[in-house]
Design an enzyme around this catalytic site. Structure first.
Site, PDB file in Angstrom:
ATOM      1  N   HIS A   1      24.538  38.514 -61.088  1.00 57.94           N
ATOM      2  CA  HIS A   1      24.848  37.091 -60.965  1.00 57.94           C
ATOM      3  C   HIS A   1      24.126  36.281 -62.028  1.00 57.94           C
ATOM      4  O   HIS A   1      23.110  36.701 -62.592  1.00 57.94           O
ATOM      5  CB  HIS A   1      24.484  36.578 -59.562  1.00 57.94           C
ATOM      6  CG  HIS A   1      23.018  36.629 -59.262  1.00 57.94           C
ATOM      7  ND1 HIS A   1      22.123  35.695 -59.738  1.00 57.94           N
ATOM      8  CD2 HIS A   1      22.298  37.497 -58.530  1.00 57.94           C
ATOM      9  CE1 HIS A   1      20.915  35.979 -59.311  1.00 57.94           C
ATOM     10  NE2 HIS A   1      20.982  37.086 -58.574  1.00 57.94           N
TER      11      HIS A   1
ATOM     12  N   GLU B   1      21.812  41.536 -51.958  1.00 54.95           N
ATOM     13  CA  GLU B   1      20.474  41.776 -52.485  1.00 54.95           C
ATOM     14  C   GLU B   1      19.559  42.329 -51.387  1.00 54.95           C
ATOM     15  O   GLU B   1      19.820  42.153 -50.198  1.00 54.95           O
ATOM     16  CB  GLU B   1      19.935  40.431 -52.995  1.00 54.95           C
ATOM     17  CG  GLU B   1      18.513  40.424 -53.464  1.00 54.95           C
ATOM     18  CD  GLU B   1      18.330  41.141 -54.773  1.00 54.95           C
ATOM     19  OE1 GLU B   1      17.553  42.115 -54.793  1.00 54.95           O
ATOM     20  OE2 GLU B   1      18.949  40.748 -55.758  1.00 54.95           O
TER      21      GLU B   1
END
Length: 141
Positions: free
Chosen positions: A8, A81
């Site tokens: 990201h 994550e």
């Protein structure tokens, strides 16, 4: 099958040196710019499918990379994550360190991740590997 793995774009917490983990932070202006630069660099790559973590920073990055293409984008929680649990949001750099363990112990996250001990409500690297391994096997299946 060719697989492209894209991280990201930048968030405010990246800049501030804060543990993000599964906290659902958004891209900052530079993160949007970086995702668009990535999209430009991949513009000639044909994608059949996009799969993203459901976290906004990851999904927004994927949306920007796939913008203008007729490519389906799905999300999968297994791509999220690592969870830092109650440590999320805490400073993790030497200059802003707030994690409630000695810095040398926390540094194992970077130097010896399989022996990193997270917060009691956090996730181990082994658990993260198991979660993503299930995704990988299903993808290849």
């Amino acid at each position: 099958m060719k697989l492209y793995i894209i991280r990201h774009g930048e968030t405010a917490w990246n800049v501030e040196g804060r543990l993000q983990g599964q906290t659902d932070t958004e891209l900052n202006e530079n993160g949007v710019r970086l995702a668009k630069v990535t999209a430009e660099g991949l513009k000639n790559i044909p994608f059949d499918l996009g799969i993203s973590s459901p976290l906004r920073r990851a999904k927004h990055t994927a949306e920007l990379v796939l913008a203008g293409r007729n490519v389906p984008l799905t999300t999968d929680d297994r791509l999220m994550e690592l969870s830092f649990g109650s440590w999320e949001g805490l400073g993790c750099r030497r200059e802003n360190y707030e994690v409630p363990v000695p810095i040398e112990q926390f540094r194992k996250f970077y130097t010896d991740p399989l022996h990193f001990v997270p917060a009691k409500d956090g996730e181990t690297i082994a658990a993260l590997c198991k979660r993503t391994e299930q995704f990988w096997k299903e993808l290849l299946g």
